[in-house]
Design an enzyme around this catalytic site. Structure first.
Site, mmCIF file in Angstrom:
data_model
loop_
_atom_site.group_PDB
_atom_site.id
_atom_site.type_symbol
_atom_site.label_atom_id
_atom_site.label_comp_id
_atom_site.label_asym_id
_atom_site.label_seq_id
_atom_site.Cartn_x
_atom_site.Cartn_y
_atom_site.Cartn_z
ATOM 1 N N ARG A 120 0.817 -1.242 0.000
ATOM 2 C CA ARG A 120 0.000 0.000 0.000
ATOM 3 C C ARG A 120 0.835 1.270 0.000
ATOM 4 O O ARG A 120 0.374 2.342 0.365
ATOM 5 C CB ARG A 120 -0.978 0.010 1.175
ATOM 6 N N LYS A 142 3.916 11.414 -11.144
ATOM 7 C CA LYS A 142 3.008 10.643 -11.995
ATOM 8 C C LYS A 142 3.663 9.302 -12.270
ATOM 9 O O LYS A 142 4.775 9.255 -12.813
ATOM 10 C CB LYS A 142 2.775 11.361 -13.331
ATOM 11 N N GLU A 184 10.338 17.213 -24.994
ATOM 12 C CA GLU A 184 9.708 17.652 -23.732
ATOM 13 C C GLU A 184 10.288 19.006 -23.304
ATOM 14 O O GLU A 184 9.591 19.833 -22.720
ATOM 15 C CB GLU A 184 9.902 16.609 -22.627
ATOM 16 N N LYS A 226 8.668 22.699 -13.943
ATOM 17 C CA LYS A 226 7.834 21.560 -13.514
ATOM 18 C C LYS A 226 7.512 21.666 -12.022
ATOM 19 O O LYS A 226 6.369 21.448 -11.616
ATOM 20 C CB LYS A 226 8.530 20.238 -13.814
ATOM 21 N N GLU A 236 -3.259 17.262 -11.060
ATOM 22 C CA GLU A 236 -3.882 17.649 -12.338
ATOM 23 C C GLU A 236 -5.380 17.893 -12.167
ATOM 24 O O GLU A 236 -6.206 17.312 -12.860
ATOM 25 C CB GLU A 236 -3.612 16.565 -13.393
ATOM 26 N N ARG A 241 -1.495 21.688 -14.360
ATOM 27 C CA ARG A 241 -0.579 20.585 -14.711
ATOM 28 C C ARG A 241 -0.917 20.006 -16.085
ATOM 29 O O ARG A 241 -0.031 19.553 -16.804
ATOM 30 C CB ARG A 241 -0.623 19.492 -13.632
ATOM 31 N N ASN A 245 0.819 18.603 -20.796
ATOM 32 C CA ASN A 245 0.454 17.566 -21.764
ATOM 33 C C ASN A 245 0.306 18.117 -23.177
ATOM 34 O O ASN A 245 -0.272 17.457 -24.051
ATOM 35 C CB ASN A 245 -0.862 16.900 -21.351
ATOM 36 N N HIS A 248 0.449 15.868 -26.232
ATOM 37 C CA HIS A 248 0.447 14.464 -25.798
ATOM 38 C C HIS A 248 -0.785 13.676 -26.258
ATOM 39 O O HIS A 248 -0.679 12.481 -26.506
ATOM 40 C CB HIS A 248 0.578 14.382 -24.276
ATOM 41 N N HIS A 252 0.184 10.463 -27.987
ATOM 42 C CA HIS A 252 -0.133 9.140 -27.431
ATOM 43 C C HIS A 252 -0.854 8.290 -28.482
ATOM 44 O O HIS A 252 -0.652 7.073 -28.539
ATOM 45 C CB HIS A 252 -0.997 9.278 -26.179
ATOM 46 N N HIS A 265 8.575 8.357 -27.452
ATOM 47 C CA HIS A 265 7.612 9.277 -26.833
ATOM 48 C C HIS A 265 7.836 10.717 -27.304
ATOM 49 O O HIS A 265 6.900 11.408 -27.720
ATOM 50 C CB HIS A 265 7.735 9.175 -25.313
#
Ligand code: NAD
Ligand code: GLY
Length: 363
Positions: A120, A142, A184, A226, A236, A241, A245, A248, A252, A265
Protein backbone atom coordinates in the site's frame (compact mmCIF):
# COMPACT_ATOMS: atom_id res chain seq x y z
CA UNK A 1 25.37 22.15 -7.58
CA UNK A 2 21.76 23.16 -8.23
CA UNK A 3 19.01 22.24 -5.79
CA UNK A 4 15.34 22.77 -6.55
CA UNK A 5 12.65 21.91 -4.04
CA UNK A 6 9.37 20.38 -5.18
CA UNK A 7 6.79 21.41 -2.62
CA UNK A 8 3.20 20.23 -2.62
CA UNK A 9 0.60 20.40 0.13
CA UNK A 10 1.79 17.14 1.69
CA UNK A 11 5.25 16.55 0.26
CA UNK A 12 8.55 18.31 -0.16
CA UNK A 13 11.63 16.84 -1.78
CA UNK A 14 14.82 18.01 -3.49
CA UNK A 15 15.95 17.72 -7.09
CA UNK A 16 19.76 17.73 -7.10
CA UNK A 17 21.51 18.52 -10.41
CA UNK A 18 25.27 18.01 -10.86
CA UNK A 19 27.92 16.09 -12.75
CA UNK A 20 29.89 13.18 -11.29
CA UNK A 21 27.27 12.13 -8.72
CA UNK A 22 27.11 8.45 -9.65
CA UNK A 23 30.25 7.39 -7.76
CA UNK A 24 29.13 9.12 -4.60
CA UNK A 25 25.40 8.84 -4.99
CA UNK A 26 24.70 7.48 -1.53
CA UNK A 27 25.66 10.79 0.05
CA UNK A 28 22.94 12.56 -1.96
CA UNK A 29 20.20 10.13 -1.00
CA UNK A 30 18.02 10.32 2.12
CA UNK A 31 19.18 6.85 3.23
CA UNK A 32 21.18 5.63 6.21
CA UNK A 33 23.14 2.52 7.17
CA UNK A 34 21.01 -0.66 7.40
CA UNK A 35 18.18 0.82 5.29
CA UNK A 36 16.73 -1.74 2.90
CA UNK A 37 16.71 -0.79 -0.78
CA UNK A 38 15.51 -2.40 -4.02
CA UNK A 39 17.29 -0.91 -7.01
CA UNK A 40 15.31 -1.24 -10.26
CA UNK A 41 17.03 -0.85 -13.63
CA UNK A 42 17.09 -2.46 -17.07
CA UNK A 43 19.38 -4.67 -19.15
CA UNK A 44 20.91 -1.70 -21.02
CA UNK A 45 21.76 0.35 -17.93
CA UNK A 46 22.88 -2.47 -15.64
CA UNK A 47 26.22 -3.09 -17.43
CA UNK A 48 26.89 0.68 -17.52
CA UNK A 49 26.00 1.85 -14.03
CA UNK A 50 24.73 -0.87 -11.68
CA UNK A 51 28.14 -1.78 -10.23
CA UNK A 52 29.06 1.84 -9.37
CA UNK A 53 25.73 2.35 -7.69
CA UNK A 54 25.93 -0.87 -5.69
CA UNK A 55 29.45 0.05 -4.52
CA UNK A 56 28.39 3.49 -3.27
CA UNK A 57 25.23 2.18 -1.55
CA UNK A 58 26.85 -0.88 0.04
CA UNK A 59 29.87 1.24 1.02
CA UNK A 60 27.46 3.30 3.12
CA UNK A 61 26.06 0.24 4.86
CA UNK A 62 22.80 0.18 2.91
CA UNK A 63 21.29 -3.27 2.26
CA UNK A 64 20.70 -3.36 -1.48
CA UNK A 65 18.92 -5.88 -3.68
CA UNK A 66 18.38 -5.26 -7.36
CA UNK A 67 16.12 -6.27 -10.19
CA UNK A 68 17.09 -5.92 -13.85
CA UNK A 69 14.14 -5.71 -16.26
CA UNK A 70 14.10 -6.08 -20.04
CA UNK A 71 14.50 -2.73 -21.86
CA UNK A 72 11.61 -1.13 -23.72
CA UNK A 73 8.34 0.80 -23.56
CA UNK A 74 6.49 -2.52 -24.04
CA UNK A 75 7.73 -3.62 -20.58
CA UNK A 76 6.02 -0.67 -18.90
CA UNK A 77 3.31 -3.23 -18.30
CA UNK A 78 1.73 -5.55 -15.74
CA UNK A 79 4.51 -8.05 -16.58
CA UNK A 80 7.25 -5.57 -15.65
CA UNK A 81 5.37 -4.61 -12.50
CA UNK A 82 4.95 -8.25 -11.50
CA UNK A 83 8.72 -8.78 -11.82
CA UNK A 84 9.38 -5.96 -9.33
CA UNK A 85 6.78 -7.31 -6.88
CA UNK A 86 8.26 -10.82 -7.16
CA UNK A 87 11.78 -9.55 -6.36
CA UNK A 88 10.52 -7.48 -3.41
CA UNK A 89 8.66 -10.43 -2.01
CA UNK A 90 11.45 -12.98 -2.60
CA UNK A 91 13.94 -10.74 -0.76
CA UNK A 92 11.56 -10.07 2.15
CA UNK A 93 11.22 -6.33 1.61
CA UNK A 94 8.85 -4.78 4.12
CA UNK A 95 7.10 -1.41 4.44
CA UNK A 96 10.34 0.28 5.40
CA UNK A 97 11.97 -0.47 2.07
CA UNK A 98 12.92 2.17 -0.50
CA UNK A 99 12.82 1.56 -4.25
CA UNK A 100 15.41 3.32 -6.43
CA UNK A 101 14.61 3.82 -10.12
CA UNK A 102 17.81 3.92 -12.15
CA UNK A 103 16.75 4.59 -15.72
CA UNK A 104 14.65 6.62 -18.10
CA UNK A 105 10.94 7.35 -17.98
CA UNK A 106 10.00 3.71 -18.45
CA UNK A 107 11.91 2.47 -15.39
CA UNK A 108 10.89 5.60 -13.43
CA UNK A 109 7.15 5.28 -14.16
CA UNK A 110 7.17 1.52 -13.53
CA UNK A 111 9.21 1.69 -10.30
CA UNK A 112 7.14 4.61 -9.03
CA UNK A 113 3.93 2.68 -9.62
CA UNK A 114 5.38 -0.41 -7.94
CA UNK A 115 6.29 1.80 -4.95
CA UNK A 116 2.78 3.26 -4.89
CA UNK A 117 1.23 -0.24 -4.72
CA UNK A 118 3.66 -2.45 -2.78
CA UNK A 119 2.33 -2.98 0.73
CA UNK A 120 0.00 0.00 0.00
CA UNK A 121 2.89 2.36 -0.60
CA UNK A 122 6.62 2.54 0.10
CA UNK A 123 9.23 5.25 -0.49
CA UNK A 124 11.04 5.66 -3.79
CA UNK A 125 13.88 7.68 -5.26
CA UNK A 126 14.33 8.74 -8.87
CA UNK A 127 17.79 8.57 -10.46
CA UNK A 128 16.88 9.54 -14.04
CA UNK A 129 19.34 8.65 -16.78
CA UNK A 130 17.67 10.09 -19.92
CA UNK A 131 17.17 13.74 -20.81
CA UNK A 132 13.42 13.13 -20.95
CA UNK A 133 13.34 11.70 -17.44
CA UNK A 134 15.68 14.39 -16.05
CA UNK A 135 13.51 17.24 -17.32
CA UNK A 136 10.10 15.68 -16.84
CA UNK A 137 9.26 12.05 -16.03
CA UNK A 138 11.23 11.75 -12.77
CA UNK A 139 9.61 14.82 -11.24
CA UNK A 140 6.10 15.28 -9.92
CA UNK A 141 4.95 11.80 -8.96
CA UNK A 142 3.01 10.64 -12.00
CA UNK A 143 3.56 6.89 -12.12
CA UNK A 144 1.93 4.42 -14.48
CA UNK A 145 1.98 1.43 -16.76
CA UNK A 146 0.51 1.27 -20.26
CA UNK A 147 -2.56 -0.61 -21.41
CA UNK A 148 -2.79 -2.15 -24.90
CA UNK A 149 -5.35 0.50 -25.91
CA UNK A 150 -3.97 3.57 -24.16
CA UNK A 151 -0.79 5.06 -22.69
CA UNK A 152 -0.28 5.41 -18.94
CA UNK A 153 -3.84 4.24 -18.32
CA UNK A 154 -3.17 2.42 -15.03
CA UNK A 155 -1.25 4.39 -12.42
CA UNK A 156 -1.12 6.53 -9.33
CA UNK A 157 0.18 9.84 -8.06
CA UNK A 158 3.07 8.92 -5.77
CA UNK A 159 5.82 11.45 -5.09
CA UNK A 160 9.47 10.34 -4.87
CA UNK A 161 11.40 11.35 -1.75
CA UNK A 162 14.32 12.62 -3.82
CA UNK A 163 15.38 13.12 -7.45
CA UNK A 164 19.11 12.95 -8.19
CA UNK A 165 20.17 14.12 -11.64
CA UNK A 166 23.72 13.34 -12.77
CA UNK A 167 24.38 15.11 -16.09
CA UNK A 168 27.10 12.55 -16.86
CA UNK A 169 24.47 9.88 -17.57
CA UNK A 170 23.59 11.78 -20.73
CA UNK A 171 27.00 11.12 -22.27
CA UNK A 172 26.09 7.46 -22.91
CA UNK A 173 22.53 8.13 -24.06
CA UNK A 174 21.91 7.19 -27.74
CA UNK A 175 21.42 10.23 -30.01
CA UNK A 176 17.82 9.36 -30.91
CA UNK A 177 16.90 9.14 -27.21
CA UNK A 178 18.63 12.44 -26.43
CA UNK A 179 16.65 14.10 -29.23
CA UNK A 180 13.44 12.53 -27.95
CA UNK A 181 14.07 14.29 -24.62
CA UNK A 182 14.43 17.62 -26.42
CA UNK A 183 10.76 17.38 -27.40
CA UNK A 184 9.71 17.65 -23.73
CA UNK A 185 12.18 20.53 -23.29
CA UNK A 186 10.63 22.39 -26.23
CA UNK A 187 7.18 21.57 -24.83
CA UNK A 188 7.93 23.54 -21.64
CA UNK A 189 9.00 26.52 -23.70
CA UNK A 190 5.94 26.53 -25.97
CA UNK A 191 3.47 25.88 -23.15
CA UNK A 192 4.92 28.10 -20.43
CA UNK A 193 7.98 30.22 -21.14
CA UNK A 194 8.63 32.38 -24.21
CA UNK A 195 12.08 33.51 -22.94
CA UNK A 196 13.11 29.87 -22.65
CA UNK A 197 11.90 29.32 -26.24
CA UNK A 198 14.22 32.12 -27.41
CA UNK A 199 17.05 30.61 -25.32
CA UNK A 200 16.45 27.28 -27.08
CA UNK A 201 16.49 28.96 -30.50
CA UNK A 202 19.90 30.42 -29.57
CA UNK A 203 21.38 27.32 -27.90
CA UNK A 204 19.96 24.25 -29.62
CA UNK A 205 23.31 23.38 -31.26
CA UNK A 206 25.10 23.45 -27.88
CA UNK A 207 22.43 21.22 -26.44
CA UNK A 208 22.77 18.78 -29.32
CA UNK A 209 26.53 18.73 -28.66
CA UNK A 210 25.64 17.90 -25.00
CA UNK A 211 27.62 20.87 -23.76
CA UNK A 212 27.54 20.69 -19.95
CA UNK A 213 26.88 24.41 -19.41
CA UNK A 214 23.93 24.40 -21.82
CA UNK A 215 22.57 21.15 -20.37
CA UNK A 216 22.86 22.43 -16.81
CA UNK A 217 20.86 25.59 -17.60
CA UNK A 218 18.28 23.74 -19.70
CA UNK A 219 17.61 20.94 -17.21
CA UNK A 220 17.48 23.36 -14.31
CA UNK A 221 14.97 25.60 -16.12
CA UNK A 222 12.73 22.63 -16.97
CA UNK A 223 12.90 21.36 -13.37
CA UNK A 224 11.98 24.83 -12.06
CA UNK A 225 9.02 25.04 -14.45
CA UNK A 226 7.83 21.56 -13.51
CA UNK A 227 8.27 22.13 -9.77
CA UNK A 228 6.26 25.36 -10.10
CA UNK A 229 3.38 23.58 -11.81
CA UNK A 230 3.38 20.57 -9.47
CA UNK A 231 3.30 22.91 -6.49
CA UNK A 232 0.02 24.48 -7.64
CA UNK A 233 -1.67 21.43 -9.19
CA UNK A 234 -0.11 18.20 -7.93
CA UNK A 235 -2.94 15.92 -9.08
CA UNK A 236 -3.88 17.65 -12.34
CA UNK A 237 -7.12 19.01 -10.93
CA UNK A 238 -7.20 22.71 -11.76
CA UNK A 239 -6.00 22.83 -15.37
CA UNK A 240 -2.41 23.92 -14.65
CA UNK A 241 -0.58 20.58 -14.71
CA UNK A 242 -2.58 19.52 -17.76
CA UNK A 243 -0.67 22.21 -19.71
CA UNK A 244 2.38 19.91 -19.49
CA UNK A 245 0.45 17.57 -21.76
CA UNK A 246 0.77 19.87 -24.77
CA UNK A 247 0.94 17.63 -27.84
CA UNK A 248 0.45 14.46 -25.80
CA UNK A 249 -3.14 13.56 -26.72
CA UNK A 250 -2.17 13.45 -30.41
CA UNK A 251 1.24 11.94 -29.59
CA UNK A 252 -0.13 9.14 -27.43
CA UNK A 253 -2.41 8.19 -30.36
CA UNK A 254 0.71 7.73 -32.49
CA UNK A 255 2.52 5.69 -29.82
CA UNK A 256 -0.41 3.31 -29.33
CA UNK A 257 -1.44 3.02 -32.99
CA UNK A 258 2.12 2.34 -34.16
CA UNK A 259 2.85 -0.12 -31.31
CA UNK A 260 4.72 0.88 -28.14
CA UNK A 261 8.37 1.66 -28.83
CA UNK A 262 7.96 2.14 -32.61
CA UNK A 263 7.78 5.93 -32.28
CA UNK A 264 9.72 7.28 -29.31
CA UNK A 265 7.61 9.28 -26.83
CA UNK A 266 9.38 12.55 -27.66
CA UNK A 267 9.04 12.07 -31.41
CA UNK A 268 5.30 11.50 -31.00
CA UNK A 269 4.98 14.55 -28.71
CA UNK A 270 6.87 16.71 -31.24
CA UNK A 271 4.47 15.80 -34.05
CA UNK A 272 1.57 16.22 -31.59
CA UNK A 273 2.67 19.75 -30.69
CA UNK A 274 2.50 20.80 -34.34
CA UNK A 275 -0.99 19.26 -34.56
CA UNK A 276 -1.99 21.20 -31.42
CA UNK A 277 -0.63 24.42 -32.93
CA UNK A 278 -2.51 23.75 -36.20
CA UNK A 279 -5.71 23.14 -34.17
CA UNK A 280 -5.18 26.42 -32.31
CA UNK A 281 -4.63 28.21 -35.62
CA UNK A 282 -7.91 26.85 -37.05
CA UNK A 283 -9.65 28.15 -33.93
CA UNK A 284 -8.15 31.59 -34.64
CA UNK A 285 -5.88 31.69 -31.58
CA UNK A 286 -2.42 30.99 -33.00
CA UNK A 287 -0.38 32.70 -35.70
CA UNK A 288 1.06 30.95 -38.76
CA UNK A 289 4.43 32.60 -38.05
CA UNK A 290 4.53 30.95 -34.61
CA UNK A 291 3.78 27.52 -36.11
CA UNK A 292 6.77 28.09 -38.40
CA UNK A 293 8.98 29.02 -35.42
CA UNK A 294 7.97 25.81 -33.64
CA UNK A 295 8.57 23.68 -36.72
CA UNK A 296 11.98 25.24 -37.39
CA UNK A 297 13.10 24.58 -33.80
CA UNK A 298 11.80 20.99 -33.87
CA UNK A 299 13.55 20.33 -37.18
CA UNK A 300 16.82 21.86 -35.93
CA UNK A 301 16.56 19.54 -32.92
CA UNK A 302 16.11 16.56 -35.26
CA UNK A 303 12.46 15.99 -34.34
CA UNK A 304 9.50 15.25 -36.64
CA UNK A 305 6.87 17.88 -37.40
CA UNK A 306 4.19 15.47 -38.57
CA UNK A 307 2.96 11.99 -37.70
CA UNK A 308 3.65 8.70 -39.50
CA UNK A 309 2.63 8.57 -43.17
CA UNK A 310 0.75 5.33 -42.49
CA UNK A 311 -1.72 7.04 -40.10
CA UNK A 312 -4.63 8.90 -41.65
CA UNK A 313 -5.97 11.91 -39.75
CA UNK A 314 -9.23 10.06 -39.06
CA UNK A 315 -7.53 7.16 -37.27
CA UNK A 316 -6.20 9.43 -34.48
CA UNK A 317 -9.62 10.09 -32.99
CA UNK A 318 -10.51 6.71 -31.40
CA UNK A 319 -7.19 6.78 -29.55
CA UNK A 320 -7.55 10.43 -28.57
CA UNK A 321 -11.00 9.70 -27.14
CA UNK A 322 -9.40 7.35 -24.59
CA UNK A 323 -7.15 10.13 -23.28
CA UNK A 324 -7.19 10.69 -19.52
CA UNK A 325 -8.25 14.32 -20.00
CA UNK A 326 -11.55 13.25 -21.63
CA UNK A 327 -14.35 14.45 -19.36
CA UNK A 328 -17.91 13.12 -19.69
CA UNK A 329 -17.01 11.82 -23.14
CA UNK A 330 -15.73 15.22 -24.28
CA UNK A 331 -12.22 15.63 -25.66
CA UNK A 332 -10.10 18.27 -23.88
CA UNK A 333 -6.96 19.47 -25.61
CA UNK A 334 -4.00 21.59 -24.55
CA UNK A 335 -3.58 24.28 -27.17
CA UNK A 336 -0.99 27.04 -27.41
CA UNK A 337 -2.32 30.59 -27.39
CA UNK A 338 1.08 32.06 -28.23
CA UNK A 339 4.71 31.01 -27.83
CA UNK A 340 5.06 30.53 -24.06
CA UNK A 341 1.38 30.31 -23.22
CA UNK A 342 -1.26 27.63 -23.48
CA UNK A 343 -4.71 26.68 -22.26
CA UNK A 344 -6.96 23.66 -21.88
CA UNK A 345 -9.87 23.72 -24.37
CA UNK A 346 -12.95 21.54 -24.67
CA UNK A 347 -15.80 21.43 -27.17
CA UNK A 348 -13.55 21.36 -30.23
CA UNK A 349 -15.43 19.70 -33.11
CA UNK A 350 -13.85 16.48 -34.45
CA UNK A 351 -13.70 17.89 -37.98
CA UNK A 352 -11.40 20.69 -36.75
CA UNK A 353 -9.06 18.18 -35.09
CA UNK A 354 -8.97 16.06 -38.25
CA UNK A 355 -8.37 19.12 -40.44
CA UNK A 356 -5.52 20.26 -38.16
CA UNK A 357 -3.84 16.84 -38.35
CA UNK A 358 -4.19 16.96 -42.15
CA UNK A 359 -2.60 20.43 -42.21
CA UNK A 360 0.36 19.13 -40.19
CA UNK A 361 0.79 16.31 -42.72
CA UNK A 362 0.89 18.52 -45.81
CA UNK A 363 2.62 21.67 -44.60
P1 NAD B 1 13.23 5.00 -21.79
O1 NAD B 1 13.07 4.94 -20.35
O2 NAD B 1 12.69 3.89 -22.62
O3 NAD B 1 14.78 5.17 -22.13
C1 NAD B 1 15.18 5.29 -23.46
C2 NAD B 1 16.26 4.29 -23.86
O4 NAD B 1 17.53 4.79 -23.44
C3 NAD B 1 16.13 2.91 -23.26
O5 NAD B 1 16.57 1.97 -24.21
C4 NAD B 1 17.08 2.96 -22.07
O6 NAD B 1 17.57 1.69 -21.70
C5 NAD B 1 18.21 3.81 -22.64
N1 NAD B 1 18.96 4.56 -21.66
C6 NAD B 1 18.46 5.27 -20.62
N2 NAD B 1 19.43 5.97 -20.04
C7 NAD B 1 20.58 5.69 -20.68
C8 NAD B 1 21.92 6.12 -20.53
N3 NAD B 1 22.27 7.03 -19.62
N4 NAD B 1 22.85 5.60 -21.36
C9 NAD B 1 22.49 4.70 -22.32
N5 NAD B 1 21.24 4.29 -22.53
C10 NAD B 1 20.29 4.77 -21.72
O7 NAD B 1 12.58 6.34 -22.40
P2 NAD B 1 12.39 7.81 -21.85
O8 NAD B 1 12.32 8.64 -23.05
O9 NAD B 1 13.34 8.14 -20.78
O10 NAD B 1 10.96 7.76 -21.14
C11 NAD B 1 9.78 7.59 -21.89
C12 NAD B 1 8.67 7.23 -20.94
O11 NAD B 1 8.50 8.26 -19.99
C13 NAD B 1 7.33 7.03 -21.61
O12 NAD B 1 6.75 5.84 -21.12
C14 NAD B 1 6.52 8.22 -21.16
O13 NAD B 1 5.14 7.93 -21.10
C15 NAD B 1 7.11 8.48 -19.80
N6 NAD B 1 6.92 9.86 -19.30
C16 NAD B 1 6.46 10.01 -18.03
C17 NAD B 1 6.30 11.27 -17.50
C18 NAD B 1 5.82 11.43 -16.08
O14 NAD B 1 5.53 12.56 -15.67
N7 NAD B 1 5.78 10.39 -15.28
C19 NAD B 1 6.61 12.39 -18.26
C20 NAD B 1 7.08 12.22 -19.55
C21 NAD B 1 7.24 10.93 -20.06
N1 GLY C 1 4.58 14.98 -17.89
C1 GLY C 1 3.40 15.67 -17.56
C2 GLY C 1 3.15 15.77 -16.11
O1 GLY C 1 3.97 15.36 -15.31
O2 GLY C 1 2.14 16.24 -15.72
Amino acid sequence: MAKIIVKTERYSYPITIETGLIHNLASFLPLKANDQVMLVTNQTLAPLYLKSLLITLEGNGIKVDHVVLPDGEQYKSLTGLEQIFASLSEKFHGRGTTLIALGGGVIGDLTGFAAACYQRGVRFIQVPTTLLAQVDAAIGGKTAINHAMSKNMIGAFHQPISVVIDLDFLQTLPKSEFISGLAEVIKYAIALDSDFFVWLENNIEDLLARDTTALRYCIRRCCELKAGIVAIDEREENGQRALLNLGHTYGHAIEVAMGYGTWLHGQAVAAGMVMAAETAKLLGQFATADIERIKVLLLRAGLPTHGPDTMTAECYLPYMQRDKKVLAGELRLILPTGIGQSEIRSGIPSHIVIKAIKHSQIS
